[in-house]
Design a protein around this motif. Structure first.
Motif, PDB file in Angstrom:
ATOM      1  N   GLN A  62       0.830  -1.210   0.000  1.00 20.22           N
ATOM      2  CA  GLN A  62       0.000   0.000   0.000  1.00 20.22           C
ATOM      3  C   GLN A  62       0.864   1.260   0.000  1.00 20.22           C
ATOM      4  O   GLN A  62       0.603   2.192  -0.751  1.00 20.22           O
ATOM      5  N   LEU A  63       1.884   1.284   0.834  1.00 16.83           N
ATOM      6  CA  LEU A  63       2.716   2.481   0.901  1.00 16.83           C
ATOM      7  C   LEU A  63       3.572   2.654  -0.347  1.00 16.83           C
ATOM      8  O   LEU A  63       3.842   3.779  -0.759  1.00 16.83           O
ATOM      9  N   LEU A  64       3.967   1.539  -0.983  1.00 18.82           N
ATOM     10  CA  LEU A  64       4.708   1.647  -2.244  1.00 18.82           C
ATOM     11  C   LEU A  64       3.868   2.301  -3.340  1.00 18.82           C
ATOM     12  O   LEU A  64       4.402   2.983  -4.214  1.00 18.82           O
ATOM     13  N   LYS A  65       2.557   2.113  -3.287  1.00 25.97           N
ATOM     14  CA  LYS A  65       1.662   2.779  -4.246  1.00 25.97           C
ATOM     15  C   LYS A  65       1.756   4.300  -4.129  1.00 25.97           C
ATOM     16  O   LYS A  65       1.441   5.015  -5.066  1.00 25.97           O
ATOM     17  N   HIS A  66       2.201   4.780  -2.975  1.00 25.22           N
ATOM     18  CA  HIS A  66       2.361   6.209  -2.723  1.00 25.22           C
ATOM     19  C   HIS A  66       3.846   6.604  -2.727  1.00 25.22           C
ATOM     20  O   HIS A  66       4.214   7.640  -2.188  1.00 25.22           O
ATOM     21  N   GLN A  67       4.682   5.743  -3.319  1.00 23.65           N
ATOM     22  CA  GLN A  67       6.125   5.948  -3.414  1.00 23.65           C
ATOM     23  C   GLN A  67       6.776   6.111  -2.040  1.00 23.65           C
ATOM     24  O   GLN A  67       7.727   6.872  -1.868  1.00 23.65           O
ATOM     25  N   ILE A  68       6.282   5.375  -1.054  1.00 26.25           N
ATOM     26  CA  ILE A  68       6.849   5.407   0.291  1.00 26.25           C
ATOM     27  C   ILE A  68       7.468   4.035   0.563  1.00 26.25           C
ATOM     28  O   ILE A  68       6.759   3.032   0.581  1.00 26.25           O
ATOM     29  N   LYS A  69       8.796   4.025   0.732  1.00 26.87           N
ATOM     30  CA  LYS A  69       9.518   2.770   0.950  1.00 26.87           C
ATOM     31  C   LYS A  69      10.110   2.760   2.354  1.00 26.87           C
ATOM     32  O   LYS A  69      10.574   3.788   2.838  1.00 26.87           O
ATOM     33  N   PRO A  70      10.124   1.587   2.982  1.00 27.77           N
ATOM     34  CA  PRO A  70      10.772   1.531   4.298  1.00 27.77           C
ATOM     35  C   PRO A  70      12.286   1.652   4.154  1.00 27.77           C
ATOM     36  O   PRO A  70      12.862   1.159   3.190  1.00 27.77           O
ATOM     37  N   VAL A  71      12.916   2.315   5.112  1.00 34.29           N
ATOM     38  CA  VAL A  71      14.375   2.395   5.103  1.00 34.29           C
ATOM     39  C   VAL A  71      14.980   1.181   5.783  1.00 34.29           C
ATOM     40  O   VAL A  71      16.162   0.893   5.610  1.00 34.29           O
ATOM     41  N   ARG A  72      14.151   0.472   6.550  1.00 37.06           N
ATOM     42  CA  ARG A  72      14.633  -0.714   7.254  1.00 37.06           C
ATOM     43  C   ARG A  72      13.467  -1.648   7.537  1.00 37.06           C
ATOM     44  O   ARG A  72      12.351  -1.213   7.793  1.00 37.06           O
ATOM     45  N   ARG A  73      13.755  -2.940   7.469  1.00 38.42           N
ATOM     46  CA  ARG A  73      12.773  -3.980   7.798  1.00 38.42           C
ATOM     47  C   ARG A  73      13.496  -5.013   8.642  1.00 38.42           C
ATOM     48  O   ARG A  73      14.519  -5.550   8.221  1.00 38.42           O
ATOM     49  N   ARG A  80       7.477 -13.047  13.976  1.00 41.32           N
ATOM     50  CA  ARG A  80       6.834 -12.935  15.286  1.00 41.32           C
ATOM     51  C   ARG A  80       6.650 -11.460  15.636  1.00 41.32           C
ATOM     52  O   ARG A  80       5.690 -11.076  16.280  1.00 41.32           O
ATOM     53  N   TRP A  81       7.618 -10.644  15.221  1.00 40.04           N
ATOM     54  CA  TRP A  81       7.564  -9.200  15.422  1.00 40.04           C
ATOM     55  C   TRP A  81       8.363  -8.585  14.297  1.00 40.04           C
ATOM     56  O   TRP A  81       9.578  -8.680  14.250  1.00 40.04           O
ATOM     57  N   VAL A  82       7.674  -7.960  13.369  1.00 41.91           N
ATOM     58  CA  VAL A  82       8.344  -7.330  12.236  1.00 41.91           C
ATOM     59  C   VAL A  82       8.233  -5.821  12.390  1.00 41.91           C
ATOM     60  O   VAL A  82       7.159  -5.292  12.689  1.00 41.91           O
ATOM     61  N   LEU A  83       9.341  -5.149  12.198  1.00 44.76           N
ATOM     62  CA  LEU A  83       9.405  -3.707  12.294  1.00 44.76           C
ATOM     63  C   LEU A  83       9.660  -3.135  10.905  1.00 44.76           C
ATOM     64  O   LEU A  83      10.594  -3.566  10.224  1.00 44.76           O
ATOM     65  N   LEU A  84       8.829  -2.206  10.499  1.00 44.49           N
ATOM     66  CA  LEU A  84       9.019  -1.470   9.251  1.00 44.49           C
ATOM     67  C   LEU A  84       9.297  -0.020   9.614  1.00 44.49           C
ATOM     68  O   LEU A  84       8.446   0.645  10.221  1.00 44.49           O
ATOM     69  N   ASP A  85      10.457   0.483   9.246  1.00 46.65           N
ATOM     70  CA  ASP A  85      10.857   1.842   9.592  1.00 46.65           C
ATOM     71  C   ASP A  85      10.687   2.747   8.372  1.00 46.65           C
ATOM     72  O   ASP A  85      11.402   2.608   7.384  1.00 46.65           O
ATOM     73  N   TYR A  86       9.741   3.670   8.477  1.00 45.06           N
ATOM     74  CA  TYR A  86       9.496   4.655   7.422  1.00 45.06           C
ATOM     75  C   TYR A  86       9.988   6.042   7.846  1.00 45.06           C
ATOM     76  O   TYR A  86       9.506   7.046   7.357  1.00 45.06           O
ATOM     77  N   ILE A  87      10.910   6.100   8.769  1.00 52.76           N
ATOM     78  CA  ILE A  87      11.511   7.291   9.370  1.00 52.76           C
ATOM     79  C   ILE A  87      10.495   8.042  10.237  1.00 52.76           C
ATOM     80  O   ILE A  87      10.653   8.071  11.447  1.00 52.76           O
ATOM     81  N   ASP A  88       9.466   8.640   9.646  1.00 60.19           N
ATOM     82  CA  ASP A  88       8.472   9.371  10.438  1.00 60.19           C
ATOM     83  C   ASP A  88       7.500   8.443  11.155  1.00 60.19           C
ATOM     84  O   ASP A  88       6.878   8.837  12.138  1.00 60.19           O
ATOM     85  N   VAL A  89       7.363   7.231  10.639  1.00 56.55           N
ATOM     86  CA  VAL A  89       6.456   6.238  11.214  1.00 56.55           C
ATOM     87  C   VAL A  89       7.195   4.913  11.310  1.00 56.55           C
ATOM     88  O   VAL A  89       7.848   4.491  10.349  1.00 56.55           O
ATOM     89  N   VAL A  90       7.090   4.276  12.466  1.00 62.55           N
ATOM     90  CA  VAL A  90       7.634   2.935  12.641  1.00 62.55           C
ATOM     91  C   VAL A  90       6.447   2.005  12.880  1.00 62.55           C
ATOM     92  O   VAL A  90       5.662   2.216  13.802  1.00 62.55           O
TER      93      VAL A  90
END
Length: 131
Positions: A62-73, A80-90
């Motif tokens: 969904q976020l890729l559709k808005h050209q927003i990519k995570p800087v870290r996964r 069990r616990w996945v973290l997606l770091d979008y800088i302003d939103v984790v």
């Protein structure tokens, strides 16, 4: 200082994508006054490892559709616990057992909650009910 409008928009997009993939107990905290590295923590539960993976994939798509990519996964090996770091939103997608064990809500209880207005019905079901 409070979360930026851009961060809130990203959090709402991610939250709805998570709900569309059957993520549950979705909450967002404005952590901008406590952390310099991000504005919002979005926390989502999933009932098993496969569901955690589906929620993570749904958020990323969904976020890729808005050209927003995570800087870290992180954490996608065990799902069990996945973290997606979008800088302003984790985004934290947690198996329900991990969510209960680590209780991020307790850690961030002093932070303001962000209203997400998430529709928990699946998108295809909403379309059928309007027909």
């Amino acid at each position: 200082m409070s979360a930026t409008e851009n961060a809130i928009t990203i959090a709402k997009l991610a939250a709805q994508a998570a709900a569309d993939k059957l993520g549950t107990d979705i909450v967002a905290f404005d952590v901008s006054d406590h952390l310099a590295i991000t504005d919002i923590f979005l926390v989502v539960s999933a009932s098993n490892e496969r569901q955690v993976g589906a929620v993570v994939d749904g958020v990323e798509e969904q976020l890729l559709k808005h050209q927003i990519k995570p800087v870290r996964r992180e954490g996608d090996r065990e799902n069990r616990w996945v973290l997606l770091d979008y800088i302003d939103v984790v985004v934290h997608v947690q198996h329900t057992e991990e969510r209960e064990l680590y209780s991020l809500e307790r850690l961030w209880k002093d932070c303001p909650h962000i209203e997400l207005d998430v529709n928990y019905g699946r998108p295809d079901e909403a379309d059928q009910s309007q027909a």
